[in-house]
Design a protein around this motif. Structure first.
Motif, mmCIF file in Angstrom:
data_model
loop_
_atom_site.group_PDB
_atom_site.id
_atom_site.type_symbol
_atom_site.label_atom_id
_atom_site.label_comp_id
_atom_site.label_asym_id
_atom_site.label_seq_id
_atom_site.Cartn_x
_atom_site.Cartn_y
_atom_site.Cartn_z
ATOM 1 N N THR A 280 12.010 -2.584 9.086
ATOM 2 C CA THR A 280 12.407 -1.493 10.060
ATOM 3 C C THR A 280 11.751 -0.533 9.097
ATOM 4 O O THR A 280 11.299 -0.536 8.172
ATOM 5 C CB THR A 280 13.398 -1.431 10.432
ATOM 6 O OG1 THR A 280 14.156 -1.811 10.830
ATOM 7 C CG2 THR A 280 13.340 0.392 10.753
ATOM 8 N N TYR A 281 10.601 0.497 9.671
ATOM 9 C CA TYR A 281 9.957 1.565 8.843
ATOM 10 C C TYR A 281 9.380 2.527 9.908
ATOM 11 O O TYR A 281 9.400 2.544 11.208
ATOM 12 C CB TYR A 281 8.246 1.341 8.380
ATOM 13 C CG TYR A 281 7.215 0.206 9.557
ATOM 14 C CD1 TYR A 281 6.631 0.553 10.407
ATOM 15 C CD2 TYR A 281 7.996 -1.750 10.035
ATOM 16 C CE1 TYR A 281 5.865 0.300 11.076
ATOM 17 C CE2 TYR A 281 7.517 -2.011 11.085
ATOM 18 C CZ TYR A 281 6.379 -1.159 11.804
ATOM 19 O OH TYR A 281 5.424 -2.161 12.316
ATOM 20 N N ALA A 282 8.524 3.948 9.308
ATOM 21 C CA ALA A 282 8.331 4.715 10.407
ATOM 22 C C ALA A 282 6.711 4.185 10.360
ATOM 23 O O ALA A 282 6.071 4.084 9.538
ATOM 24 C CB ALA A 282 8.371 5.481 9.190
ATOM 25 N N LYS A 283 6.171 5.106 11.775
ATOM 26 C CA LYS A 283 4.463 4.591 11.786
ATOM 27 C C LYS A 283 4.818 6.168 12.570
ATOM 28 O O LYS A 283 5.443 5.944 14.431
ATOM 29 C CB LYS A 283 4.636 3.715 12.941
ATOM 30 C CG LYS A 283 3.211 3.255 13.640
ATOM 31 C CD LYS A 283 3.022 1.616 13.669
ATOM 32 C CE LYS A 283 1.595 1.476 13.886
ATOM 33 N NZ LYS A 283 1.461 0.371 14.387
ATOM 34 N N ASP A 284 3.951 6.789 12.621
ATOM 35 C CA ASP A 284 3.357 7.847 13.988
ATOM 36 C C ASP A 284 4.757 8.977 14.601
ATOM 37 O O ASP A 284 4.676 9.019 15.282
ATOM 38 C CB ASP A 284 2.772 6.974 15.165
ATOM 39 C CG ASP A 284 1.270 6.094 14.951
ATOM 40 O OD1 ASP A 284 0.773 7.176 13.688
ATOM 41 O OD2 ASP A 284 0.972 5.837 15.339
ATOM 42 N N GLY A 285 5.346 9.252 13.643
ATOM 43 C CA GLY A 285 6.479 9.371 13.871
ATOM 44 C C GLY A 285 7.556 9.309 14.230
ATOM 45 O O GLY A 285 9.101 10.391 14.673
ATOM 46 N N GLU A 286 7.894 7.983 14.411
ATOM 47 C CA GLU A 286 8.751 7.678 15.045
ATOM 48 C C GLU A 286 9.264 6.356 14.402
ATOM 49 O O GLU A 286 8.242 5.649 13.502
ATOM 50 C CB GLU A 286 8.666 6.880 16.721
ATOM 51 C CG GLU A 286 7.732 7.919 17.985
ATOM 52 C CD GLU A 286 7.741 7.420 18.716
ATOM 53 O OE1 GLU A 286 8.234 6.011 18.603
ATOM 54 O OE2 GLU A 286 8.535 7.938 19.757
ATOM 55 N N THR A 287 10.816 5.661 15.032
ATOM 56 C CA THR A 287 11.065 4.358 13.907
ATOM 57 C C THR A 287 10.530 3.087 14.502
ATOM 58 O O THR A 287 10.501 2.923 16.114
ATOM 59 C CB THR A 287 12.611 4.633 13.765
ATOM 60 O OG1 THR A 287 12.633 5.708 12.738
ATOM 61 C CG2 THR A 287 12.841 3.501 12.613
ATOM 62 N N VAL A 288 10.157 2.060 13.459
ATOM 63 C CA VAL A 288 10.641 0.947 14.906
ATOM 64 C C VAL A 288 10.561 -0.336 13.633
ATOM 65 O O VAL A 288 11.144 0.108 12.436
ATOM 66 C CB VAL A 288 7.905 0.213 13.919
ATOM 67 C CG1 VAL A 288 7.864 -0.871 15.062
ATOM 68 C CG2 VAL A 288 7.325 2.021 14.460
ATOM 69 N N GLY B 65 0.744 -0.875 0.131
ATOM 70 C CA GLY B 65 0.380 -0.230 -0.109
ATOM 71 C C GLY B 65 1.030 1.271 0.217
ATOM 72 O O GLY B 65 1.592 1.474 -1.147
ATOM 73 N N ASN B 66 0.720 2.002 0.820
ATOM 74 C CA ASN B 66 1.568 3.247 1.100
ATOM 75 C C ASN B 66 2.792 3.247 2.196
ATOM 76 O O ASN B 66 3.138 4.303 2.172
ATOM 77 C CB ASN B 66 0.589 4.810 1.458
ATOM 78 C CG ASN B 66 -0.491 5.005 0.136
ATOM 79 O OD1 ASN B 66 -0.516 4.998 -0.624
ATOM 80 N ND2 ASN B 66 -1.764 5.386 1.402
ATOM 81 N N ASP B 67 2.803 1.860 2.633
ATOM 82 C CA ASP B 67 4.165 2.125 3.591
ATOM 83 C C ASP B 67 5.240 0.930 2.716
ATOM 84 O O ASP B 67 4.741 0.212 2.126
ATOM 85 C CB ASP B 67 3.243 1.215 5.314
ATOM 86 C CG ASP B 67 2.180 1.944 4.954
ATOM 87 O OD1 ASP B 67 2.437 3.422 5.685
ATOM 88 O OD2 ASP B 67 1.198 1.656 5.917
ATOM 89 N N THR B 68 6.534 1.297 3.184
ATOM 90 C CA THR B 68 7.484 0.936 2.815
ATOM 91 C C THR B 68 8.306 0.745 3.829
ATOM 92 O O THR B 68 8.501 1.619 4.992
ATOM 93 C CB THR B 68 8.044 1.942 2.098
ATOM 94 O OG1 THR B 68 7.350 2.544 0.799
ATOM 95 C CG2 THR B 68 9.399 1.210 1.485
ATOM 96 N N ALA B 69 8.887 -0.131 4.683
ATOM 97 C CA ALA B 69 9.519 -0.915 5.094
ATOM 98 C C ALA B 69 10.913 -1.366 4.268
ATOM 99 O O ALA B 69 11.307 -1.551 3.493
ATOM 100 C CB ALA B 69 9.224 -1.760 6.489
ATOM 101 N N PHE B 70 11.775 -1.071 4.999
ATOM 102 C CA PHE B 70 13.085 -1.795 4.521
ATOM 103 C C PHE B 70 13.355 -3.006 5.508
ATOM 104 O O PHE B 70 13.152 -3.518 6.358
ATOM 105 C CB PHE B 70 14.491 -0.832 6.187
ATOM 106 C CG PHE B 70 15.886 -1.643 5.610
ATOM 107 C CD1 PHE B 70 16.628 -1.355 4.653
ATOM 108 C CD2 PHE B 70 16.424 -2.170 7.064
ATOM 109 C CE1 PHE B 70 17.925 -2.800 4.715
ATOM 110 C CE2 PHE B 70 17.801 -3.145 7.091
ATOM 111 C CZ PHE B 70 18.538 -2.513 5.399
ATOM 112 N N PHE B 71 13.467 -4.155 4.984
ATOM 113 C CA PHE B 71 13.654 -5.753 5.306
ATOM 114 C C PHE B 71 15.028 -5.750 4.988
ATOM 115 O O PHE B 71 15.979 -5.978 4.380
ATOM 116 C CB PHE B 71 13.049 -6.341 4.788
ATOM 117 C CG PHE B 71 12.630 -7.985 4.812
ATOM 118 C CD1 PHE B 71 11.600 -8.796 5.307
ATOM 119 C CD2 PHE B 71 13.511 -9.023 3.476
ATOM 120 C CE1 PHE B 71 11.630 -10.011 5.709
ATOM 121 C CE2 PHE B 71 12.861 -9.714 4.248
ATOM 122 C CZ PHE B 71 12.222 -10.614 4.939
#
Lengths: 446, 286
Positions: free
Chosen positions: A215-223, A197-203
């Motif tokens: 690893t991805y960004a969520k609500d202004g923080e890195t998860v 979708g609109n989300d991108t994560a490092f794998f």
């Protein structure tokens, strides 16, 4: 006469005291029941035509699962194969039971299972003194026809022997290959991204640790999520389904032709892509990346390897020529000035002041490989500054015989969390839990 | 009267017990068939010298301070063959059957890995209570390679010497000669032990380890090597040498020079056998 009468009464009382019927709660004494339970377990283990499958998480906090197939045989022998063993060897070893802490199944001579418990790094690349945290003695907590429930004797993590099939034995080479294939990517092994979708994560995936990292960004923080996996016929199966970008998936395959990952689950639309971006650029995807460069002064990284002169600076390349061990120290109160501790032989311990660089060392190297310039060299008897608690460092021993193993951290006064995600790759999390970095060695092809 | 009373009492007692059901023994009485390896151990160590070889994992027999693994089965017999040649046979020849039968450890435990210490050092062997030796790190090399043979020779004689001094203490004066250099940080000492009067950095750990290191180096070093050590170590190490040799002669009646000659011969024998086995293996491959 009175004495005689007293004796008669005494004896009579004694006899009556012994003649009371006891109602036993259990049908048999505990030792017999324990032995019976063990006999039942052994008979069950021996009865399975194709043996047993163990998908084993040795240490759930750090590793995913490794798959073993075991065929128990008469004479307390066990035949074993595993997807952890690249050579595909079959081991024959002994097993036994003891009843010291309850019924215990003990794999009593060395087998593939012991690779996960072996404290010697040269055995399978585990941590020195710890291995992978695996066990080979298990409390038997349940015996059913198709499942033997076990608990690790030390850490009490559960492990289930499930009745294996002929297909399992046929699949083992496929599982082994699938795991291995994830590791083969001569072009760019690190920078994989997952878009859903609109989300991108490092794998990132570590075949050795059986752990995937998202690893991805969520609500202004890195998860940063750690996702334990085990091998599947296609590639890797997540031990818990993964939800990202509003979709859930449980298996990822690796396409050897295109060197790319793909989601196996039907109906899931996400896809993986590779980027040529280096780690520094990669981190620009994350909210705190703007400040990251500043943080690197006191929050730098290092990688083990022999120093090679490239473009006027030394670069660390993990080939082990001459150098047995590296230790790296950062003065947490200082700026970008570290000490590099080199151990060439058992008798020779040297440390050198070094100016560290986190950018590219120069022409011919297109990587975020750490580099440094020697500023001088002194010989020291022991590691520096332990008492000041100002130093942060970790070590990498190229020669396991020198101790230390692939990595151990020390002198850390807790602003960092270091998570090994591969043989020589580390993720470092800073104190405020915002910044994550993936540190990698120099790409061999460069 | 008393007699009848006694008879009556016994009768009552037996009657009271007559309905008891006795369970079968809770002890395992079935003898398990010995494997080929177990039979070899029985014939070569257990029957002749009353030594139990523990190579299958028994948690409660192992050092609980370490994460350890059992040895690979195919390493056990080659290791024991080496030990028999370089440790058992020299003592039998030099000190006699009684000496060995009395003092040999009654248990030898074999561990596949080393014991890893946090300071980067390893535990490779230990002796306990004068009756048990544990040998570590069997899995990671050919037991008959030159390096491993020397390591085993060193470790086994080192540990056996602990049993000797645990049985009859060495003179107190031995521990006083270099008492000022003993340190728990011995592992960080990268050079200079000879100048401190010690044979190795491990000898700087304490007097017992100093004694065991001296003992072990003595029996596997050539005379020339040993003399060079004594020269490098100076008066202090030479004083300890004298105390060691006197102790072995006066307490145990063992001539250390004769023991050294036997050990060195044994080492050569193992090396020669290993070379012959390797040559035979290569020719069969061809």
């Amino acid at each position: 006469m009175k004495r005689v009468l007293l004796m008669i009464m005494g004896w009579t009382l004694l006899v009556y005291a012994c003649s009371v019927d006891n109602d036993y709660v259990f049908e048999d004494i505990s030792t017999h029941r324990l032995n019976q339970f063990i006999d039942e377990c052994d008979a069950t283990l021996l009865a399975s035509e194709y043996g047993w499958k163990l998908i084993y998480n040795p240490d759930t906090s750090q590793y995913g699962a490794y798959t073993f197939l075991m065929k128990f045989e008469e004479g307390k022998r066990v035949k074993m194969i595993s997807d952890f063993d690249e050579a595909g060897d079959t081991t024959y070893s002994s097993y036994s039971y003891n009843a010291s802490l309850g019924p215990v199944l003990n794999f009593s001579t060395y087998s593939l299972l012991h690779l996960l418990a072996d404290p010697a790094p040269e055995a399978a690349g585990g941590r020195a003194g710890l291995g992978f945290g695996g066990e080979y003695e298990f409390l038997i907590v349940g015996v059913e026809d198709d499942c033997i429930s076990l608990l690790g004797k030390k850490n009490k993590w559960s492990a289930n022997l499930v009745k294996a099939t002929a297909e399992d034995w046929e699949n083992m080479p496929k599982w082994r290959d699938a795991i291995g294939q994830f590791y083969i990517d001569p072009n760019q092994p690190f920078y994989n991204y997952l878009t859903m979708g609109n989300d991108t994560a490092f794998f990132y995936y570590s075949p050795k640790l059986r752990m995937a990292y998202l690893t991805y960004a969520k609500d202004g923080e890195t998860v940063a999520e750690r996702l334990p996996v085990h091998s599947s016929v296609n590639g890797i199966a997540f031990q818990e389904p993964v939800t990202f970008g509003g979709q859930t998936f449980s298996e990822v395959a690796f396409d050897r032709e295109t060197y790319s990952y793909r989601i196996v689950d039907e109906g899931v639309t996400g896809h993986f892509f590779r980027s040529q971006s280096n780690t520094e650029r990669c981190l620009l995807h994350f909210p705190d990346a703007v400040n990251l460069a500043k943080k690197w002064d006191a929050f730098s990284f290092v990688e083990g390897g022999a120093p090679v002169l490239v473009g006027g600076r030394y670069c660390l390349i993990p080939d082990g020529h001459g150098i047995q061990e590296f230790r790296f120290y950062w003065d947490l109160q200082g700026e970008c000035a570290g000490q590099v501790y080199l151990r060439e032989t058992e008798e020779s311990i040297m440390t050198t002041l070094a100016k560290l660089f986190t950018d590219h060392p120069g022409e011919g190297v297109e990587s975020d490989q750490v580099s440094f310039e020697f500023l001088g060299r002194t010989i020291i008897p022991v590691a520096p500054s332990y008492d000041t608690q100002r130093w942060f460092g970790f070590q990498y021993a190229l020669d396991p015989a020198m101790g230390g193993g692939p990595m151990s951290n020390f002198f850390c006064d807790s602003p960092f969390t270091i998570i090994p995600v591969g043989e020589q790759f580390y993720m470092v999390q800073n104190e405020d839990n915002l910044a994550w970095c993936l540190f990698t060695p120099l790409d061999e092809n460069n | 009267m008393k007699k009848w009373l006694l008879i009556w009492s016994l009768a009552v007692l037996f009657a009271a017990c007559s309905d008891e059901d006795f369970h079968p023994s809770i002890l395992e009485v079935e003898e398990e068939e010995l494997s080929e390896l177990d039979q070899w151990i029985m014939d070569n160590f257990t029957k002749p010298y009353n030594i139990e070889i523990l190579y299958q994992w028994e948690d409660f027999e192992s050092n609980q301070d370490y994460n350890l693994v059992p040895p690979e089965e195919d390493k056990v017999r080659p290791f024991l063959e080496v030990i028999k040649t370089v440790w058992v046979d020299p003592y039998l020849k030099v000190a006699g059957d009684d000496f060995f039968a009395t003092l040999c450890p009654k248990q030898v435990m074999l561990i596949g890995s080393a014991g890893y210490n946090e300071d980067g050092t390893y535990l490779l062997g230990e002796a306990a209570g004068g009756n048990k030796i544990t040998m570590y790190n069997l899995n990671y090399d050919d037991p008959k390679s030159d390096n491993m043979v020397l390591q085993y020779v060193h470790n086994f004689h080192h540990e056996f010497s602990h049993i000797l001094h645990q049985t009859v203490e060495y003179p107190e004066s031995f521990g006083l000669v270099t008492a000022d250099v003993y340190t728990s940080n011995w592992a960080t000492v990268s050079s200079g032990w000879f100048q401190s009067g010690c044979i190795s950095n491990y000898a700087m750990a304490d007097a017992d380890e100093d004694f065991a290191e001296m003992f072990s180096y003595y029996v596997h070093s050539t005379e020339q090597q040993w003399d060079s050590y004594m020269l490098a170590g100076g008066e202090k190490i030479q004083e300890k040498e004298t105390l060691l040799l006197n102790y072995m002669q006066s307490v145990w009646g063992v001539d250390m020079d004769a023991l050294r000659a036997e050990v060195l011969t044994a080492i050569e024998k193992v090396k020669q056998e290993a070379a012959e086995e390797e040559a035979a293996g290569e020719s069969s491959d061809n």
